[in-house]
Design a protein around this motif. Structure first.
Motif, PDB file in Angstrom:
ATOM      1  N   PRO A   1      -2.198  94.004  -7.095  1.00 59.16           N
ATOM      2  CA  PRO A   1      -3.547  94.570  -7.219  1.00 59.16           C
ATOM      3  C   PRO A   1      -4.392  94.159  -6.024  1.00 59.16           C
ATOM      4  CG  PRO A   1      -3.236  92.755  -8.750  1.00 59.16           C
ATOM      5  CD  PRO A   1      -1.890  93.047  -8.181  1.00 59.16           C
TER       6      PRO A   1
ATOM      7  N   SER B   1      -2.406  91.048  -1.379  1.00 58.99           N
ATOM      8  CA  SER B   1      -2.138  92.486  -1.480  1.00 58.99           C
ATOM      9  C   SER B   1      -2.116  93.155  -0.115  1.00 58.99           C
ATOM     10  CB  SER B   1      -3.185  93.158  -2.379  1.00 58.99           C
ATOM     11  OG  SER B   1      -4.493  92.952  -1.868  1.00 58.99           O
TER      12      SER B   1
ATOM     13  N   VAL C   1       0.494 100.443  -4.167  1.00 59.16           N
ATOM     14  CA  VAL C   1       0.831 100.007  -5.524  1.00 59.16           C
ATOM     15  C   VAL C   1       2.151 100.593  -6.025  1.00 59.16           C
ATOM     16  CG1 VAL C   1      -1.568  99.624  -6.147  1.00 59.16           C
ATOM     17  CG2 VAL C   1      -0.528 101.836  -6.617  1.00 59.16           C
TER      18      VAL C   1
ATOM     19  N   GLU D   1     -10.416 102.813  -4.422  1.00 60.21           N
ATOM     20  CA  GLU D   1      -9.875 102.767  -5.782  1.00 60.21           C
ATOM     21  C   GLU D   1     -10.959 102.919  -6.844  1.00 60.21           C
ATOM     22  OE1 GLU D   1      -7.585  99.210  -6.178  1.00 60.21           O
ATOM     23  OE2 GLU D   1      -5.853 100.035  -5.117  1.00 60.21           O
TER      24      GLU D   1
END
Length: 336
Positions: free
Chosen positions: A15, A21, A55, A321
Motif C-alpha cells: 500500500p 511502496s 499494486v 488513488e
C-alpha cells in the motif's frame, strides 16, 4: 554522464502508505536502441495506471520503475532516429512494456514522442501526454469524429485527466455538445472552465443527463464502468457509441444490444505494444503542441510536487488513488 542514475521504483507490492511502496535507487543509464531517444527527464506526472501497476504487478527479484508521462531534453539518439535531435525538448507517455520515466534518464521510441509545446514549462507539459493520447484515440479513432461531427458527447469523470482533455479536444476539434459529469463545486467549475456545455451530477446519472439531453447522448466516455451498463443503455441513443477506459470484472454488455450500441475499448499502450512503428501518437502530440501554443488547449497541471524522489512520488500516488484530485499531479526536478 555517469553509468548510474537516480530512479524511483518498487520491489514489493505494498500500500502507498508503506514507506517501502516506492523507494529511491541507483540504476544503470539506459542505452538507446536504433529508434530510441535518450531523454533527460525534467518532469513526470502520475496516472491511475501507475497506481494499478504498483499494486498488481509483481516486480520479481529486481526494482520496477514506474512512470509513463514525461517531459525532458533529448541527450542522445539511436542510429535510425529521424524526427529528433540532441537538445530537443520533448513530451511523451512511453510504453507500459518498457522501464518507466521515474528516472533521471529514459529511453523511448521516437514514434510515440512529440516536441514539447514551446509555451509550457516541463512540468506543465508532463501533465498532458497520456491523457491526451487516451482522449484523442477515444474521440478520433474509436468514435471516428471529425471537425464536422455533431451530436452529444457525455464525459464521465470530467475533472480527471482524461476527462479534462476529452472536453478540450471535443470543443476544439468537433461541433459536439459536451456534457460532463462532476459532483463537487470545484470539479464542476473545472469542467465548465475547460469548455463543457453542461455539467451534471453522476450520482443520478440518468435523470441528470436526460435533463440536458432529453433524446440521449450519441457518444460516451466511461472511466468508471462497473454497475453502469444499464444506465448507459438508457441514456445512449440507438446506434450510439461507448468507449471504456477501465476493465471491470464480469462485465455484461447485453443491455446495449437492443439499441445496437457499439462498445469500444481504449488502451493507449496498444500502439507502443503492438504497432511500434505506427507514428500516430507522435503526430497527435505534435498537433496538440501546436494547439497549446495557439492557446486552444491548456495544461491540466493542478498539483506540482518536487523533486522527483520516492517521498514525492508516494504523495502523488496517494493523491491519484484518492480519486478526488482535479486535473493532473506532476512531480518535477531532480536534486540528486
Amino acid at each position: 554522464m555517469n553509468d548510474l542514475m537516480p530512479a524511483v521504483g518498487y520491489r514489493r507490492k505494498l500500500p502507498i502508505s508503506d514507506p517501502e511502496s516506492l523507494v529511491d535507487a541507483e540504476i544503470p543509464v539506459p542505452v538507446p536502441g536504433p529508434h530510441d531517444l535518450l531523454v533527460r527527464v525534467e518532469a513526470v506526472s502520475v496516472n491511475p495506471v501507475d497506481t494499478k501497476v504498483r499494486v498488481n504487478v509483481d516486480p520479481g527479484d529486481g526494482l520496477k520503475v514506474l512512470g509513463y508521462d514525461a517531459a525532458g531534453v533529448v541527450v542522445a539518439v539511436g542510429a535510425e532516429v529521424t524526427r529528433f535531435a540532441i537538445g530537443d525538448e520533448v513530451y511523451y507517455a512511453g510504453s507500459i512494456g518498457r522501464p518507466g520515466t521515474n528516472a533521471r534518464f529514459h529511453a523511448v521510441d521516437e514514434h510515440v514522442v512529440g516536441h514539447k509545446p514551446e509555451s509550457l514549462t516541463f512540468a506543465e507539459a508532463a501533465a498532458l501526454p497520456l491523457t491526451t493520447i487516451t482522449a484523442w484515440e477515444a474521440l478520433f479513432d474509436s468514435f471516428a469524429l471529425t471537425r464536422e461531427s455533431s451530436g452529444t458527447l457525455l464525459v464521465l469523470g470530467a475533472a480527471g485527466g482524461v476527462g479534462s482533455m476529452a472536453i478540450q479536444l471535443a470543443r476544439t476539434r468537433t461541433d459536439l455538445t459536451v456534457v460532463a459529469t462532476a459532483s463537487r463545486p470545484e470539479s464542476r467549475r473545472w469542467a465548465e472552465e475547460l469548455g463543457a456545455h453542461h455539467v451534471v451530477d453522476h450520482r443520478d446519472l440518468v435523470a441528470s443527463v436526460r435533463a440536458v439531453a432529453p433524446a440521449g447522448v450519441d457518444y460516451l466516455i466511461s472511466p468508471y464502468t462497473a454497475g453502469n451498463i444499464e444506465r448507459y443503455a438508457e441514456i445512449v441513443r440507438p446506434r450510439g457509441h461507448i468507449v471504456a477506459l477501465d476493465e471491470p470484472e464480469g462485465l455484461e454488455l447485453l443491455p446495449l444490444k437492443a439499441k445496437s450500441i457499439s462498445w469500444h475499448w481504449e488502451f493507449m499502450f496498444t500502439r507502443p505494444l503492438f504497432l511500434p512503428a505506427d507514428p500516430t501518437q507522435h503526430e497527435l502530440l505534435e498537433q496538440t503542441a501546436r494547439m497549446v501554443d495557439e492557446g486552444r488547449i491548456r495544461t491540466t497541471l493542478t498539483t506540482r510536487l518536487g523533486p522527483i524522489d520516492a517521498a514525492n512520488l508516494r504523495r502523488a500516488h496517494e493523491l491519484v488513488e484518492s480519486s478526488a484530485n482535479i486535473g493532473k499531479v506532476v512531480v518535477a526536478g531532480f536534486d540528486r
